[in-house]
Design a protein around this motif. Structure first.
Motif, short mmCIF file in Angstrom:
data_model
loop_
_atom_site.label_atom_id
_atom_site.label_comp_id
_atom_site.label_asym_id
_atom_site.label_seq_id
_atom_site.Cartn_x
_atom_site.Cartn_y
_atom_site.Cartn_z
N GLU A 1 -0.86 9.20 5.95
CA GLU A 1 -2.01 9.57 4.89
C GLU A 1 -1.17 11.30 4.80
N GLU B 1 1.89 4.73 -1.90
CA GLU B 1 0.78 5.80 -1.59
C GLU B 1 2.50 7.09 -1.56
N GLU C 1 -0.39 14.28 5.86
CA GLU C 1 -1.30 14.58 7.20
C GLU C 1 -0.53 14.19 8.19
N ASN C 2 -0.73 12.67 8.41
CA ASN C 2 -0.23 11.97 9.70
C ASN C 2 0.30 10.67 9.07
N ALA C 3 1.03 10.30 10.11
CA ALA C 3 2.42 8.58 10.04
C ALA C 3 2.81 8.42 10.67
N LYS D 1 3.28 14.57 12.42
CA LYS D 1 1.74 15.54 11.72
C LYS D 1 1.77 16.76 11.49
N ASP E 1 3.86 15.44 0.46
CA ASP E 1 3.40 14.86 -0.52
C ASP E 1 3.75 15.37 -2.16
N ASP F 1 1.25 3.45 8.84
CA ASP F 1 -0.44 4.10 8.57
C ASP F 1 0.61 5.26 8.16
N THR G 1 0.83 -1.55 -0.23
CA THR G 1 -0.28 0.40 0.32
C THR G 1 0.76 1.44 0.17
#
Lengths: 191, 191
Positions: B82, B65, B85-87, B151, B123, B80, B61
């Motif tokens: 995003e 990403e 946003e956060n990880a 964050k 990103d 995890d 995944t």
């Protein structure tokens, strides 16, 4: 007047033992032979080249000097140190230290060189990093040599502030201020 | 009523394909057999255990990403993310990460986990650390598992500020604020 090879090699050995930092150029002039002859003499006598000799002397010297960690745990190669005053180390950037995509040195290697130099600088049995402020000024490329210069800025009973500036040539590439916790005994729990 | 082994294994395979995160316990209850039977079924069918399945799914995944670096270059294991946003990532402290003398984790490994997570979070095609403020709150021992939570705090066109807090259990062990330079193109000269 040239001396015999045997005599030259005997004197060469004494000269290098006396001053390990003498260059092949100096030796060639002193014995009135070519640099190539000196190199062959060294090979026959199993005397390593200057850079190796410097490294050996430095490692022996600093192994006894550095208190806070075994010298093998320093990232990079210490080339000068005065405990609680200042220190210098060299770090050669190789393939395993860079991002694959752009061949730029990963930040944690520059941090590791600077931070371990700050630890080594502490004249105490235990040195731990409490906090740090870092500035990555210029990307460092693969193949470049980073020279880190550490200086003690402030010191009290339990804390020492160390500033490290790292250069490639004349260019400042990294600057860090490390607030170090120091102690003569092992830490328990806190910090 | 028990079903045949063949039938159970077929259904087991479908169930896990449908939800890779189902536990052996759940499967045992669903098929009315022991956990041991489920384990044997998995072995016969070459289905890895839950932890391995999670890791595989996560890697597939996040490989697609994460944009700023290949996932293999992240220090620790991303569990995890995003983007922007956060990880979250996990890092297990082993022998090679600690000071020999006191078995305390060396700062640059905590920094590397946090910094590479901050890079992964961006990103964009290029993310470089411009500056960072670090606090090492508690020594981390060998064998401990460090969970880093990143964050995004601020973002403009060219810069993103990422805060990373790293925990062992409930205990905050490290905190870092990373000022990241971002770009869709490769850097030239200055960061």
């Amino acid at each position: 007047m040239k001396i015999s090879k045997k005599e030259r090699q005997d004197k060469l050995q004494l000269t290098i033992a006396d001053n390990p930092f003498v260059t092949d150029d100096d030796l060639a002039k002193r014995f009135n032979v070519s640099v190539q002859t000196i190199r062959l003499d060294r090979m026959e006598l199993s005397i390593p080249e200057l850079r190796e000799r410097i490294k050996n002397v430095a490692e022996q010297t600093f192994e006894d000097e550095v208190r806070s960690l075994p010298i093998g745990e320093v990232i990079g190669e210490i080339i000068d140190i005065e405990l609680d005053e200042n220190a210098i180390s060299i770090f050669d950037v190789k393939e395993e230290h860079v991002f694959q995509r752009n061949q730029i040195t990963r930040g944690h290697h520059l941090f590791a060189q600077a931070n371990s130099l700050a630890v080594a600088l502490i004249d105490d049995e235990l040195a731990l990093t409490a906090s740090a402020q870092l500035h990555f000024n210029k990307p460092v490329q693969i193949g470049e040599r980073v020279i880190a210069k550490a200086k003690v800025r402030r010191k009290d009973d339990r804390r020492t502030t160390v500033e490290v500036r790292s250069y490639v040539g004349q260019m400042l590439v990294f600057r860090g201020e490390f607030d170090m916790y120091r102690s003569t005994t092992q830490v328990e729990g806190g910090i």
